[in-house]
Design an enzyme around this catalytic site. Structure first.
Site, mmCIF file in Angstrom:
data_model
loop_
_atom_site.group_PDB
_atom_site.id
_atom_site.type_symbol
_atom_site.label_atom_id
_atom_site.label_comp_id
_atom_site.label_asym_id
_atom_site.label_seq_id
_atom_site.Cartn_x
_atom_site.Cartn_y
_atom_site.Cartn_z
ATOM 1 N N LYS A 116 56.834 0.878 42.048
ATOM 2 C CA LYS A 116 56.924 2.340 42.101
ATOM 3 C C LYS A 116 56.713 2.978 40.735
ATOM 4 C CE LYS A 116 60.058 2.886 46.002
ATOM 5 N NZ LYS A 116 61.189 3.740 46.386
ATOM 6 N N GLU A 275 53.910 9.939 50.107
ATOM 7 C CA GLU A 275 55.170 10.641 50.318
ATOM 8 C C GLU A 275 55.412 11.626 49.178
ATOM 9 O OE1 GLU A 275 57.686 7.432 52.940
ATOM 10 O OE2 GLU A 275 58.222 7.606 50.817
ATOM 11 N N ARG A 292 50.844 0.753 54.360
ATOM 12 C CA ARG A 292 50.929 0.093 55.666
ATOM 13 C C ARG A 292 50.967 1.176 56.752
ATOM 14 N NH1 ARG A 292 56.141 1.960 56.250
ATOM 15 N NH2 ARG A 292 57.359 1.779 54.362
HETATM 16 P P1 ADP Z 1 62.244 4.145 49.768
HETATM 17 O O1 ADP Z 1 60.918 3.624 49.377
HETATM 18 O O2 ADP Z 1 63.350 3.183 49.521
HETATM 19 O O3 ADP Z 1 62.258 4.729 51.146
HETATM 20 P P2 ADP Z 1 61.811 6.701 48.499
HETATM 21 O O4 ADP Z 1 61.419 6.761 47.073
HETATM 22 O O5 ADP Z 1 60.750 6.896 49.524
HETATM 23 O O6 ADP Z 1 62.579 5.326 48.774
HETATM 24 O O7 ADP Z 1 62.967 7.759 48.763
HETATM 25 C C1 ADP Z 1 63.664 7.825 49.995
HETATM 26 C C2 ADP Z 1 64.407 9.129 50.096
HETATM 27 O O8 ADP Z 1 65.330 9.285 48.999
HETATM 28 C C3 ADP Z 1 63.545 10.374 50.039
HETATM 29 O O9 ADP Z 1 62.974 10.684 51.273
HETATM 30 C C4 ADP Z 1 64.554 11.419 49.600
HETATM 31 O O10 ADP Z 1 65.383 11.821 50.669
HETATM 32 C C5 ADP Z 1 65.416 10.651 48.614
HETATM 33 N N1 ADP Z 1 64.895 10.815 47.246
HETATM 34 C C6 ADP Z 1 64.104 9.960 46.566
HETATM 35 N N2 ADP Z 1 63.828 10.439 45.335
HETATM 36 C C7 ADP Z 1 64.460 11.603 45.207
HETATM 37 C C8 ADP Z 1 64.548 12.590 44.157
HETATM 38 N N3 ADP Z 1 63.946 12.434 42.987
HETATM 39 N N4 ADP Z 1 65.286 13.694 44.393
HETATM 40 C C9 ADP Z 1 65.908 13.877 45.588
HETATM 41 N N5 ADP Z 1 65.872 13.003 46.599
HETATM 42 C C10 ADP Z 1 65.151 11.871 46.432
#
Ligand code: ADP
Length: 458
Positions: A116, A275, A292
């Site tokens: 990431k 995302e 994916r």
């Molecule tokens: P994963 O890959 O584990 O699913 P993500 O990076 O996609 O993790 O984040 C999952 C969720 O976490 C997001 O949909 C959001 O709800 C929350 N999130 C992630 N980063 C942030 C951020 N910088 N600020 C607020 N919420 C966040």
């Protein structure tokens, strides 16, 4: 096209891929663990092959077993579904070496987007908006406090190799950071075999909006539509929609442009998802890319009429992407409710066991993606997803109404599921107004706890 596809997954996604293979008239072999011997994908497959005992490390995540299964059965391609090995660059690489096609992007693309922190750097170079964050993996608490102060608290610590909503921690002060950082690093090492942690600004009450793209690796990329995925519990999605409610067409177009630019920058080939976090002030930021097919892909399929899994297979088989952006028309509104084997009345604790009774809903606008049948025993080894209820309506109100109608018909007897919880959410006034954010579910749970009853029970 392929002679035969090995499906290295289980549950509803194994069935979904099997159906796409059937539509393309490609024979498919389902690779299954001993726990899934009597499963629906195994029963419906043209052929099935056991890849090991129930624990996923010895079956669905066992690369030598999966490669051998493909070899033994004469398959020339492997579809990994989602979860398990779907974003494993090594599997994609091994496939290439032994003359099998990995149905997904290149192993380089998986590796680059799977880290990431590296993905952030690449997308920054491609001109995508990012939340302020650390450029390098974090070291000790003292230097990290300096970074966090410069960005401004609150910040979120994330595992570079994280996924599935795991490995994230919000910290709001120097003191919290000093305590959380070593734990986050140790947890990342234990969970993902990579202790690298980075941080970024934490947004309060953002929305999670993602863009589905399809790319052919020859510079042709189309954005197929966006999905609203803000309804989450513990960072895990539970209800998704397409299109995202209350989103201006200007923001939508900007999101699409950013996703297309990001995919081009890495010569991406296959289906994929960008995302984004959408802030209250309308700004959006790249969060991560998933290389994916995603659980929530059907809401895009039913609003656009585009079969994403079929495109994934066709592109991996070397076909060109003939779809043009201007041909993509989004019609109506779709909602997906993830029905999990969890008890919403007991803090969503897992509920394994036999499904004694099963009646799937039907009627206009209803699609069920599920591997359930009467007598199915949900094994305790894997994720808790039992069924995806996907509904379509001319507009959001009709989709909500149809989701309620379908949930009323749905019978899954013998185990606890999240179906009643969804009924409660669908009736909620704030949800009906489309006022969604990642804080919606936690607040909703507080509200119903205060009411003293789980509202979905009625
Ligand atoms: P994963 O890959 O584990 O699913 P993500 O990076 O996609 O993790 O984040 C999952 C969720 O976490 C997001 O949909 C959001 O709800 C929350 N999130 C992630 N980063 C942030 C951020 N910088 N600020 C607020 N919420 C966040």
């Amino acid at each position: 096209m392929f002679k035969k596809v090995l499906i290295a997954n289980r549950g509803e996604i194994a069935l979904r891929v099997l159906r796409a293979c059937r539509d393309l008239q490609i024979p498919a072999v389902v690779a299954y663990s001993e726990a899934d011997r009597d499963s629906l994908p195994v029963r419906l497959a043209d052929e099935a092959v056991c890849i090991g005992p129930p624990p996923s490390g010895r079956s669905y995540n066992n690369i030598p077993a999966i490669i051998s299964a493909a070899r033994i059965t004469g398959a020339d391609a492997i579809h990994p579904g989602y979860g398990f090995l779907a974003e494993n660059a090594y599997l994609a690489d091994v496939c290439g070496h032994v003359g099998l096609t990995f149905i997904g992007p290149s192993s380089e693309a998986i590796a680059r987007m799977g880290d990431k922190a590296l993905a952030r750097a690449l997308m920054k170079d491609a001109g995508l908006p990012l939340l302020p964050g650390s450029e390098e993996p974090l070291g000790n608490p003292r230097t990290t406090q300096g970074i966090a102060r410069r960005i401004g608290y609150p910040v979120i610590l994330k595992a570079a190799a994280g996924g599935g909503g795991r490995g994230m921690r919000v910290v709001r002060s120097d003191r919290e950071l000093a305590a959380a950082l070593p734990i986050a690093q140790a947890e990342a090492e234990a969970a993902f075999g990579n202790g690298e942690v980075y941080l970024e600004k934490y947004l309060e009450q953002p929305r999670h909006v993602e863009v589905q793209i399809i790319a052919d690796g020859r510079g042709h990329v189309v954005a197929v539509g966006e999905r609203e995925c803000s309804l989450q519990r513990r960072h895990q999605k539970i209800l998704e929609e397409a299109p995202a409610p209350n989103l201006s067409s200007g923001t939508r177009q900007s999101l699409f442009k950013a996703a297309v630019r990001g995919a081009r920058a890495i010569d991406y080939s296959s289906v994929g998802t960008f995302e984004f976090l959408l802030a209250r002030d309308g700004h959006f930021y790249f969060m991560e890319m998933n290389t994916r097919i995603q659980v929530e892909h059907p809401v895009t399929e039913v609003t656009t009429g585009i079969d994403l899994v079929r495109w994934q297979l066709r592109l991996a088989g070397g076909e060109r992407l003939t779809l043009q952006a201007k041909e993509i028309v989004t019609r109506g509104h779709a909602i997906e409710c993830r029905i999990n084997a969890e008890d919403p009345e007991r803090g969503f604790e897992p509920s394994a066991g036999a499904v004694t009774d099963y009646v799937a809903p039907g009627g206009p606008g209803v699609r069920i993606d599920s591997h359930l049948f009467p007598g199915y025993v949900a094994p305790p080894y894997y994720d808790s997803l039992l069924a995806k209820l996907i509904v379509w309506g001319q507009d959001r109100a009709e989709a909500i109404g149809r989701a309620e109608r379908a949930l009323q018909e749905f019978v899954i007897g013998g185990i606890k599921t999240t179906a009643p919880f969804h009924r409660g959410v669908l009736r909620d006034a704030q949800f009906r107004r489309g006022e969604v954010g990642t804080d919606f579910i936690p607040r909703y749970l507080e509200r119903i706890a205060a009411d003293g009853a789980v509202r979905g029970e009625g």
